[in-house]
Design a protein around this motif. Structure first.
Motif, PDB file in Angstrom:
ATOM      1  N   GLU A  22      -9.206  -7.469  62.611  1.00 53.72           N
ATOM      2  CA  GLU A  22     -10.568  -7.136  63.036  1.00 53.72           C
ATOM      3  C   GLU A  22     -10.585  -6.717  64.502  1.00 53.72           C
ATOM      4  O   GLU A  22     -11.306  -5.798  64.885  1.00 53.72           O
ATOM      5  N   ALA A  23      -9.769  -7.362  65.334  1.00 56.83           N
ATOM      6  CA  ALA A  23      -9.697  -6.998  66.750  1.00 56.83           C
ATOM      7  C   ALA A  23      -9.146  -5.588  66.947  1.00 56.83           C
ATOM      8  O   ALA A  23      -9.463  -4.926  67.939  1.00 56.83           O
ATOM      9  N   LEU A  24      -8.347  -5.120  65.986  1.00 60.28           N
ATOM     10  CA  LEU A  24      -7.808  -3.758  66.071  1.00 60.28           C
ATOM     11  C   LEU A  24      -8.770  -2.718  65.511  1.00 60.28           C
ATOM     12  O   LEU A  24      -8.464  -1.529  65.507  1.00 60.28           O
ATOM     13  N   GLY A  25      -9.920  -3.155  65.008  1.00 59.89           N
ATOM     14  CA  GLY A  25     -10.910  -2.216  64.502  1.00 59.89           C
ATOM     15  C   GLY A  25     -10.981  -2.117  62.986  1.00 59.89           C
ATOM     16  O   GLY A  25     -11.745  -1.313  62.448  1.00 59.89           O
ATOM     17  N   PHE A  26     -10.200  -2.922  62.277  1.00 57.09           N
ATOM     18  CA  PHE A  26     -10.285  -2.952  60.818  1.00 57.09           C
ATOM     19  C   PHE A  26     -11.550  -3.725  60.428  1.00 57.09           C
ATOM     20  O   PHE A  26     -11.979  -4.621  61.148  1.00 57.09           O
ATOM     21  N   THR A  27     -12.124  -3.392  59.294  1.00 53.82           N
ATOM     22  CA  THR A  27     -13.252  -4.157  58.771  1.00 53.82           C
ATOM     23  C   THR A  27     -12.810  -4.873  57.497  1.00 53.82           C
ATOM     24  O   THR A  27     -11.962  -4.378  56.752  1.00 53.82           O
ATOM     25  N   HIS A  28     -13.394  -6.029  57.274  1.00 52.97           N
ATOM     26  CA  HIS A  28     -13.054  -6.844  56.110  1.00 52.97           C
ATOM     27  C   HIS A  28     -13.869  -6.378  54.908  1.00 52.97           C
ATOM     28  O   HIS A  28     -15.082  -6.202  55.003  1.00 52.97           O
ATOM     29  N   ASN A  29     -13.197  -6.168  53.779  1.00 56.98           N
ATOM     30  CA  ASN A  29     -13.880  -5.826  52.535  1.00 56.98           C
ATOM     31  C   ASN A  29     -13.842  -7.050  51.621  1.00 56.98           C
ATOM     32  O   ASN A  29     -12.830  -7.317  50.981  1.00 56.98           O
ATOM     33  N   PRO A  30     -14.943  -7.802  51.559  1.00 59.66           N
ATOM     34  CA  PRO A  30     -14.943  -9.030  50.757  1.00 59.66           C
ATOM     35  C   PRO A  30     -14.801  -8.776  49.254  1.00 59.66           C
ATOM     36  O   PRO A  30     -14.386  -9.662  48.518  1.00 59.66           O
ATOM     37  N   ALA A  31     -15.111  -7.568  48.783  1.00 60.49           N
ATOM     38  CA  ALA A  31     -14.996  -7.277  47.352  1.00 60.49           C
ATOM     39  C   ALA A  31     -13.553  -7.371  46.859  1.00 60.49           C
ATOM     40  O   ALA A  31     -13.319  -7.624  45.679  1.00 60.49           O
ATOM     41  N   PHE A  32     -12.599  -7.173  47.756  1.00 60.67           N
ATOM     42  CA  PHE A  32     -11.186  -7.224  47.380  1.00 60.67           C
ATOM     43  C   PHE A  32     -10.470  -8.350  48.125  1.00 60.67           C
ATOM     44  O   PHE A  32      -9.306  -8.221  48.493  1.00 60.67           O
ATOM     45  N   SER A  33     -11.174  -9.430  48.349  1.00 60.02           N
ATOM     46  CA  SER A  33     -10.625 -10.555  49.107  1.00 60.02           C
ATOM     47  C   SER A  33     -10.958 -11.872  48.425  1.00 60.02           C
ATOM     48  O   SER A  33     -11.947 -11.978  47.703  1.00 60.02           O
ATOM     49  N   ASP A  34     -10.118 -12.858  48.670  1.00 58.29           N
ATOM     50  CA  ASP A  34     -10.381 -14.222  48.232  1.00 58.29           C
ATOM     51  C   ASP A  34      -9.609 -15.157  49.158  1.00 58.29           C
ATOM     52  O   ASP A  34      -9.166 -14.733  50.232  1.00 58.29           O
ATOM     53  N   GLU A  35      -9.420 -16.406  48.764  1.00 53.83           N
ATOM     54  CA  GLU A  35      -8.729 -17.362  49.633  1.00 53.83           C
ATOM     55  C   GLU A  35      -7.228 -17.097  49.739  1.00 53.83           C
ATOM     56  O   GLU A  35      -6.549 -17.698  50.561  1.00 53.83           O
ATOM     57  N   THR A  36      -6.699 -16.172  48.935  1.00 52.66           N
ATOM     58  CA  THR A  36      -5.261 -15.871  48.975  1.00 52.66           C
ATOM     59  C   THR A  36      -4.939 -14.533  49.626  1.00 52.66           C
ATOM     60  O   THR A  36      -3.774 -14.221  49.849  1.00 52.66           O
ATOM     61  N   GLY A  37      -5.980 -13.744  49.903  1.00 49.76           N
ATOM     62  CA  GLY A  37      -5.741 -12.435  50.505  1.00 49.76           C
ATOM     63  C   GLY A  37      -7.025 -11.798  50.959  1.00 49.76           C
ATOM     64  O   GLY A  37      -8.112 -12.154  50.505  1.00 49.76           O
ATOM     65  N   ALA A  38      -6.869 -10.845  51.879  1.00 52.90           N
ATOM     66  CA  ALA A  38      -8.034 -10.127  52.388  1.00 52.90           C
ATOM     67  C   ALA A  38      -7.708  -8.646  52.495  1.00 52.90           C
ATOM     68  O   ALA A  38      -6.619  -8.268  52.913  1.00 52.90           O
ATOM     69  N   CYS A  39      -8.672  -7.838  52.110  1.00 52.07           N
ATOM     70  CA  CYS A  39      -8.550  -6.395  52.247  1.00 52.07           C
ATOM     71  C   CYS A  39      -9.165  -6.005  53.586  1.00 52.07           C
ATOM     72  O   CYS A  39     -10.340  -6.253  53.844  1.00 52.07           O
TER      73      CYS A  39
END
Length: 144
Positions: A22-39
């Protein structure tokens, strides 16, 4: 349809890795994320899947390379020399290590490296648009 790339990276601490990207400018996509991985989304076409070690190991039986090894280097274009420096500074301020490889300044191209908290190497670089067209400018003319 635009081709997309999903870069999959194993991470030891999902929350720490998410904050770094996120600090590098990426945004989190919660639709493809869970407690084991994040998009983590950089652009319409570029996504980074940060995966916990247990999740990663469901995809392969190959070992996760130890920190300090060289597995891959991910080069990323930015708009200016200042943007290269800003990206490296942001990563270093959020758990990464700046300049694990020496910076390179070729006049028409400038690049540095940032190692994420898990040892993955990113190389933000700027290239003079005139050089891409085959006509590099004088180094003094391209510096910020």
């Amino acid at each position: 349809m635009t081709r997309m790339i999903f870069i999959n990276l194993p991470v030891a601490d999902l929350a720490r890795a998410k904050a770094f990207y996120e600090a590098l400018g990426f945004t989190h996509n919660p639709a493809f994320s869970d407690e084991t991985g994040a998009c983590m989304v950089l652009s319409e076409a570029i996504h980074v899947m940060i995966l916990t070690h247990p999740k990663w190991q469901t995809f392969t039986t190959r070992p996760i390379p130890p920190r300090g090894s060289s597995e891959v280097s991910l080069a990323l274009t930015v708009d200016s020399r200042a943007a290269v420096d800003a990206l490296v500074a942001a990563g270093a301020a959020h758990g990464g290590t700046a300049d694990v490889n020496p910076p390179e300044d070729h006049g028409f191209m400038y690049q540095r490296t940032i190692e994420d908290p898990d040892g993955h190497i990113w190389e933000p670089f700027w290239m003079d648009p005139a050089a891409v067209g085959g006509q590099p400018q004088d180094a003094a003319a391209v510096s910020d």
